[in-house]
Design a protein around this motif. Structure first.
Motif, PDB file in Angstrom:
ATOM      1  N   ASP A  39       4.136  52.238  14.886  1.00 34.46           N
ATOM      2  CA  ASP A  39       4.588  51.375  13.795  1.00 34.46           C
ATOM      3  C   ASP A  39       6.101  51.412  13.605  1.00 34.46           C
ATOM      4  O   ASP A  39       6.639  50.742  12.731  1.00 34.46           O
ATOM      5  N   ALA A  40       6.809  52.175  14.422  1.00 32.46           N
ATOM      6  CA  ALA A  40       8.268  52.228  14.351  1.00 32.46           C
ATOM      7  C   ALA A  40       8.844  50.936  14.889  1.00 32.46           C
ATOM      8  O   ALA A  40       8.286  50.328  15.797  1.00 32.46           O
ATOM      9  N   GLN A  41       9.958  50.531  14.300  1.00 31.70           N
ATOM     10  CA  GLN A  41      10.589  49.327  14.813  1.00 31.70           C
ATOM     11  C   GLN A  41      12.071  49.303  14.493  1.00 31.70           C
ATOM     12  O   GLN A  41      12.537  49.949  13.567  1.00 31.70           O
ATOM     13  N   VAL A  42      12.775  48.542  15.302  1.00 30.61           N
ATOM     14  CA  VAL A  42      14.161  48.216  15.023  1.00 30.61           C
ATOM     15  C   VAL A  42      14.120  46.844  14.370  1.00 30.61           C
ATOM     16  O   VAL A  42      13.851  45.843  15.021  1.00 30.61           O
ATOM     17  N   ALA A  43      14.352  46.803  13.053  1.00 38.83           N
ATOM     18  CA  ALA A  43      14.255  45.554  12.294  1.00 38.83           C
ATOM     19  C   ALA A  43      15.437  44.634  12.586  1.00 38.83           C
ATOM     20  O   ALA A  43      15.282  43.420  12.630  1.00 38.83           O
ATOM     21  N   ARG A  44      16.626  45.227  12.766  1.00 37.28           N
ATOM     22  CA  ARG A  44      17.825  44.457  13.100  1.00 37.28           C
ATOM     23  C   ARG A  44      18.662  45.277  14.053  1.00 37.28           C
ATOM     24  O   ARG A  44      18.710  46.498  13.962  1.00 37.28           O
ATOM     25  N   ALA A  45      19.340  44.595  14.960  1.00 34.59           N
ATOM     26  CA  ALA A  45      20.258  45.252  15.886  1.00 34.59           C
ATOM     27  C   ALA A  45      21.296  44.237  16.328  1.00 34.59           C
ATOM     28  O   ALA A  45      20.953  43.090  16.621  1.00 34.59           O
ATOM     29  N   GLN A  46      22.568  44.676  16.357  1.00 35.25           N
ATOM     30  CA  GLN A  46      23.605  43.755  16.805  1.00 35.25           C
ATOM     31  C   GLN A  46      24.905  44.480  17.087  1.00 35.25           C
ATOM     32  O   GLN A  46      25.188  45.522  16.509  1.00 35.25           O
ATOM     33  N   PHE A  47      25.668  43.874  17.999  1.00 34.50           N
ATOM     34  CA  PHE A  47      27.047  44.291  18.218  1.00 34.50           C
ATOM     35  C   PHE A  47      27.888  43.655  17.130  1.00 34.50           C
ATOM     36  O   PHE A  47      27.637  42.515  16.724  1.00 34.50           O
ATOM     37  N   SER A  69      37.616  48.171  20.416  1.00 36.66           N
ATOM     38  CA  SER A  69      36.411  48.922  20.058  1.00 36.66           C
ATOM     39  C   SER A  69      35.324  47.963  19.587  1.00 36.66           C
ATOM     40  O   SER A  69      35.593  46.838  19.179  1.00 36.66           O
ATOM     41  N   ILE A  70      34.092  48.438  19.672  1.00 35.15           N
ATOM     42  CA  ILE A  70      32.925  47.643  19.287  1.00 35.15           C
ATOM     43  C   ILE A  70      31.907  48.593  18.652  1.00 35.15           C
ATOM     44  O   ILE A  70      31.847  49.768  19.005  1.00 35.15           O
ATOM     45  N   TYR A  71      31.142  48.084  17.702  1.00 32.28           N
ATOM     46  CA  TYR A  71      30.089  48.857  17.035  1.00 32.28           C
ATOM     47  C   TYR A  71      28.732  48.308  17.436  1.00 32.28           C
ATOM     48  O   TYR A  71      28.594  47.115  17.713  1.00 32.28           O
ATOM     49  N   TYR A  72      27.729  49.186  17.401  1.00 33.16           N
ATOM     50  CA  TYR A  72      26.351  48.745  17.552  1.00 33.16           C
ATOM     51  C   TYR A  72      25.608  49.206  16.310  1.00 33.16           C
ATOM     52  O   TYR A  72      25.563  50.393  15.990  1.00 33.16           O
ATOM     53  N   PHE A  73      25.038  48.260  15.593  1.00 30.25           N
ATOM     54  CA  PHE A  73      24.340  48.502  14.329  1.00 30.25           C
ATOM     55  C   PHE A  73      22.839  48.356  14.540  1.00 30.25           C
ATOM     56  O   PHE A  73      22.392  47.446  15.244  1.00 30.25           O
ATOM     57  N   THR A  74      22.048  49.258  13.925  1.00 28.89           N
ATOM     58  CA  THR A  74      20.594  49.098  13.935  1.00 28.89           C
ATOM     59  C   THR A  74      20.029  49.452  12.569  1.00 28.89           C
ATOM     60  O   THR A  74      20.502  50.376  11.909  1.00 28.89           O
ATOM     61  N   GLN A 130      13.113  60.132  19.971  1.00 32.67           N
ATOM     62  CA  GLN A 130      13.251  61.518  20.436  1.00 32.67           C
ATOM     63  C   GLN A 130      12.363  61.865  21.626  1.00 32.67           C
ATOM     64  O   GLN A 130      12.608  62.833  22.334  1.00 32.67           O
ATOM     65  N   SER A 131      11.342  61.055  21.897  1.00 35.85           N
ATOM     66  CA  SER A 131      10.491  61.308  23.057  1.00 35.85           C
ATOM     67  C   SER A 131      11.071  60.691  24.331  1.00 35.85           C
ATOM     68  O   SER A 131      10.526  60.865  25.397  1.00 35.85           O
ATOM     69  N   GLY A 132      12.194  59.953  24.177  1.00 37.29           N
ATOM     70  CA  GLY A 132      12.789  59.274  25.319  1.00 37.29           C
ATOM     71  C   GLY A 132      12.319  57.847  25.470  1.00 37.29           C
ATOM     72  O   GLY A 132      12.694  57.137  26.396  1.00 37.29           O
ATOM     73  N   TRP A 133      11.462  57.399  24.553  1.00 34.40           N
ATOM     74  CA  TRP A 133      10.908  56.051  24.597  1.00 34.40           C
ATOM     75  C   TRP A 133      11.935  55.050  24.088  1.00 34.40           C
ATOM     76  O   TRP A 133      12.464  55.202  22.994  1.00 34.40           O
ATOM     77  N   PRO A 134      12.238  53.994  24.851  1.00 40.18           N
ATOM     78  CA  PRO A 134      13.141  52.957  24.341  1.00 40.18           C
ATOM     79  C   PRO A 134      12.397  52.084  23.326  1.00 40.18           C
ATOM     80  O   PRO A 134      11.368  51.499  23.633  1.00 40.18           O
ATOM     81  N   ILE A 135      12.939  52.021  22.109  1.00 36.18           N
ATOM     82  CA  ILE A 135      12.284  51.214  21.081  1.00 36.18           C
ATOM     83  C   ILE A 135      13.010  49.898  20.853  1.00 36.18           C
ATOM     84  O   ILE A 135      12.537  49.051  20.124  1.00 36.18           O
ATOM     85  N   HIS A 136      14.185  49.727  21.490  1.00 37.91           N
ATOM     86  CA  HIS A 136      14.893  48.442  21.418  1.00 37.91           C
ATOM     87  C   HIS A 136      15.961  48.421  22.506  1.00 37.91           C
ATOM     88  O   HIS A 136      16.614  49.395  22.750  1.00 37.91           O
TER      89      HIS A 136
END
Length: 136
Positions: A39-47, A69-74, A130-136
């Motif tokens: 049920d985990a999710q990345v609701a928003r993500a953007q540079f 420089s650039i930021y990554y927000f999640t 933390q398990s190494g699983w990519p969630i986004h």
């Protein structure tokens, strides 16, 4: 068999199990087919070029060489108590990994990358649990 050999054999077996128990299943050749936190999710993500009040100030898709420089927000949902990382990649090679501890059911995080003008090409950020699983 002497008592010493029995004790040493038991200790070796226990140490082997402890070591093998700490290796992720994917590293042992078994494929992980779903996230350990479904049920985990990345609701928003953007540079973005900046963060204000824990929110991105804009959305960036392409940059020119003058950007330093650039930021990554999640915004993360349902990952409280877990560690999450932003894994920055440049042209398919990992350049850095920034870990975060998620402390609530809705958690906003960002990481910043200083850019070298010579590093033109494709930048990617993976959100890894933390398990190494990519969630986004």
């Amino acid at each position: 068999m002497s008592l010493y050999r029995v004790v040493m054999k038991e200790a070796f077996t226990l140490a082997t199990l402890l070591i093998l128990g700490s290796i992720p299943l994917a590293a042992m050749g078994e494929e992980i087919l779903e996230s350990p936190v479904p049920d985990a999710q990345v609701a928003r993500a953007q540079f973005t070029t900046g963060i204000s009040d824990r929110e991105p100030v804009d959305q960036v898709v392409t940059l020119d060489n003058s950007t330093t420089s650039i930021y990554y927000f999640t915004e993360l949902h349902n990952l409280q108590g877990r560690s999450v990382s932003h894994r920055w990649e440049y042209d398919g090679r990992v350049t850095s990994e920034v870990p975060f501890t998620v402390e609530g059911p809705r958690w906003r995080v960002f990481s910043k990358k200083k850019l070298d003008p010579a590093m033109t090409g494709k930048w990617t950020v993976l959100v890894i649990d933390q398990s190494g699983w990519p969630i986004h």
